[in-house]
Design a protein around this motif. Structure first.
Motif, PDB file in Angstrom:
ATOM      1  N   GLU A   1      68.621  23.017  13.115  1.00 16.73           N
ATOM      2  CA  GLU A   1      67.290  22.467  13.342  1.00 16.73           C
ATOM      3  C   GLU A   1      67.241  22.032  14.802  1.00 16.73           C
ATOM      4  O   GLU A   1      67.731  20.971  15.163  1.00 16.73           O
ATOM      5  N   ALA A   2      66.674  22.884  15.649  1.00 13.60           N
ATOM      6  CA  ALA A   2      66.737  22.664  17.097  1.00 13.60           C
ATOM      7  C   ALA A   2      65.463  22.046  17.663  1.00 13.60           C
ATOM      8  O   ALA A   2      65.307  21.941  18.865  1.00 13.60           O
ATOM      9  N   GLY A   3      64.551  21.655  16.795  1.00 17.05           N
ATOM     10  CA  GLY A   3      63.346  21.005  17.286  1.00 17.05           C
ATOM     11  C   GLY A   3      62.238  21.952  17.688  1.00 17.05           C
ATOM     12  O   GLY A   3      61.260  21.538  18.301  1.00 17.05           O
ATOM     13  N   TYR A   4      62.377  23.241  17.379  1.00 12.55           N
ATOM     14  CA  TYR A   4      61.288  24.169  17.672  1.00 12.55           C
ATOM     15  C   TYR A   4      60.139  23.902  16.712  1.00 12.55           C
ATOM     16  O   TYR A   4      60.346  23.762  15.509  1.00 12.55           O
ATOM     17  N   ARG A   5      58.928  23.846  17.245  1.00 12.99           N
ATOM     18  CA  ARG A   5      57.739  23.632  16.412  1.00 12.99           C
ATOM     19  C   ARG A   5      56.640  24.580  16.853  1.00 12.99           C
ATOM     20  O   ARG A   5      56.252  24.586  18.021  1.00 12.99           O
ATOM     21  N   LEU A   6      56.156  25.350  15.906  1.00 15.84           N
ATOM     22  CA  LEU A   6      55.015  26.226  16.179  1.00 15.84           C
ATOM     23  C   LEU A   6      53.760  25.373  16.139  1.00 15.84           C
ATOM     24  O   LEU A   6      53.566  24.609  15.204  1.00 15.84           O
ATOM     25  N   ASP A   7      52.893  25.520  17.139  1.00 20.01           N
ATOM     26  CA  ASP A   7      51.626  24.784  17.084  1.00 20.01           C
ATOM     27  C   ASP A   7      50.859  25.196  15.835  1.00 20.01           C
ATOM     28  O   ASP A   7      50.486  24.360  15.027  1.00 20.01           O
ATOM     29  N   LEU A   8      50.642  26.503  15.684  1.00 20.11           N
ATOM     30  CA  LEU A   8      49.950  27.029  14.507  1.00 20.11           C
ATOM     31  C   LEU A   8      50.618  28.323  14.049  1.00 20.11           C
ATOM     32  O   LEU A   8      50.990  29.156  14.884  1.00 20.11           O
ATOM     33  N   LEU A   9      50.738  28.474  12.755  1.00 19.61           N
ATOM     34  CA  LEU A   9      51.100  29.750  12.155  1.00 19.61           C
ATOM     35  C   LEU A   9      49.951  30.093  11.214  1.00 19.61           C
ATOM     36  O   LEU A   9      49.625  29.319  10.320  1.00 19.61           O
ATOM     37  N   VAL A  10      49.339  31.238  11.451  1.00 21.55           N
ATOM     38  CA  VAL A  10      48.144  31.622  10.706  1.00 21.55           C
ATOM     39  C   VAL A  10      48.487  32.761   9.750  1.00 21.55           C
ATOM     40  O   VAL A  10      49.018  33.802  10.156  1.00 21.55           O
ATOM     41  N   GLU A  11      48.203  32.520   8.471  1.00 21.25           N
ATOM     42  CA  GLU A  11      48.444  33.493   7.405  1.00 21.25           C
ATOM     43  C   GLU A  11      49.901  33.939   7.341  1.00 21.25           C
ATOM     44  O   GLU A  11      50.187  35.042   6.865  1.00 21.25           O
ATOM     45  N   GLY A  12      50.804  33.120   7.835  1.00 25.15           N
ATOM     46  CA  GLY A  12      52.217  33.480   7.822  1.00 25.15           C
ATOM     47  C   GLY A  12      52.553  34.665   8.698  1.00 25.15           C
ATOM     48  O   GLY A  12      53.655  35.208   8.606  1.00 25.15           O
ATOM     49  N   LEU A  13      51.612  35.049   9.575  1.00 24.01           N
ATOM     50  CA  LEU A  13      51.763  36.266  10.371  1.00 24.01           C
ATOM     51  C   LEU A  13      51.684  36.059  11.875  1.00 24.01           C
ATOM     52  O   LEU A  13      52.393  36.716  12.630  1.00 24.01           O
ATOM     53  N   VAL A  14      50.780  35.200  12.313  1.00 30.52           N
ATOM     54  CA  VAL A  14      50.463  35.110  13.743  1.00 30.52           C
ATOM     55  C   VAL A  14      50.760  33.708  14.261  1.00 30.52           C
ATOM     56  O   VAL A  14      50.250  32.713  13.737  1.00 30.52           O
ATOM     57  N   VAL A  15      51.570  33.657  15.306  1.00 35.48           N
ATOM     58  CA  VAL A  15      51.925  32.412  15.975  1.00 35.48           C
ATOM     59  C   VAL A  15      50.882  32.118  17.045  1.00 35.48           C
ATOM     60  O   VAL A  15      50.502  33.006  17.812  1.00 35.48           O
ATOM     61  N   VAL A  16      50.414  30.869  17.099  1.00 38.70           N
ATOM     62  CA  VAL A  16      49.476  30.447  18.136  1.00 38.70           C
ATOM     63  C   VAL A  16      50.078  29.240  18.851  1.00 38.70           C
ATOM     64  O   VAL A  16      50.362  28.223  18.218  1.00 38.70           O
ATOM     65  N   GLU A  17      50.285  29.389  20.146  1.00 42.21           N
ATOM     66  CA  GLU A  17      50.773  28.288  20.973  1.00 42.21           C
ATOM     67  C   GLU A  17      49.614  27.836  21.848  1.00 42.21           C
ATOM     68  O   GLU A  17      49.039  28.632  22.597  1.00 42.21           O
ATOM     69  N   VAL A  18      49.242  26.573  21.724  1.00 39.62           N
ATOM     70  CA  VAL A  18      48.085  26.026  22.435  1.00 39.62           C
ATOM     71  C   VAL A  18      48.568  25.274  23.670  1.00 39.62           C
ATOM     72  O   VAL A  18      49.475  24.443  23.587  1.00 39.62           O
ATOM     73  N   LYS A  19      47.937  25.574  24.792  1.00 47.63           N
ATOM     74  CA  LYS A  19      48.229  24.890  26.049  1.00 47.63           C
ATOM     75  C   LYS A  19      46.929  24.404  26.666  1.00 47.63           C
ATOM     76  O   LYS A  19      45.851  24.938  26.383  1.00 47.63           O
ATOM     77  N   ALA A  20      47.064  23.399  27.523  1.00 48.49           N
ATOM     78  CA  ALA A  20      45.944  22.915  28.332  1.00 48.49           C
ATOM     79  C   ALA A  20      46.541  22.570  29.694  1.00 48.49           C
ATOM     80  O   ALA A  20      46.697  21.409  30.045  1.00 48.49           O
ATOM     81  N   VAL A  21      46.928  23.614  30.415  1.00 51.03           N
ATOM     82  CA  VAL A  21      47.642  23.463  31.677  1.00 51.03           C
ATOM     83  C   VAL A  21      46.875  24.148  32.807  1.00 51.03           C
ATOM     84  O   VAL A  21      46.040  25.013  32.571  1.00 51.03           O
TER      85      VAL A  21
END
Length: 129
Positions: free
Chosen positions: A67-87
């Protein structure tokens, strides 16, 4: 008629991008990432898509689950990873982060979405595993 897996992934991706455009049009740039993530998740849930927020992603190292602390912002339908940034600017490390998530979770598609842009289309990076 059921969609094949590739068509399903593409349809989910299309819905994610449409929702991101709606959120950005409503809120504009300048907010914190958490606000965009929450609004995007809400918008996608209203479309009856299955959303997991801040999902923990372990890694396997030498046969051990870490458990390395990785966290997906969003996983949609168990298929698509979404990483949200505001940079101000997306950096190569942001892209590497999504690539790592796709590899570790064996997900076929990811989006790196930067909401701190004038036009949302400028803040979209599509990553295919």
């Amino acid at each position: 008629m059921a969609l094949n897996k590739a068509a399903e992934v593409e349809e989910v991706g299309r819905q994610i991008l449409a929702a991101a455009m709606r959120v950005h049009s409503a809120l504009g740039p300048g907010l914190l990432e958490g606000a965009y993530e929450a609004c995007l998740a809400n918008d996608l849930a209203r479309l009856a898509l299955r959303i997991e927020r801040q999902m923990t992603l372990p890694l396997d190292y030498e046969g051990q689950r870490i458990e390395a602390g990785y966290r997906l912002d969003l996983l949609v339908e168990g298929l698509v990873v979404v990483e949200v940034k505001a940079v101000e600017k997306l950096m190569p490390i942001h892209l590497a982060q999504v690539v790592t998530y796709l590899r570790l979770g064996k997900y076929p598609l990811g989006y790196l979405l930067n909401f701190n842009v004038l036009h949302m289309r400028q803040g979209i990076k599509r990553i295919v595993a």
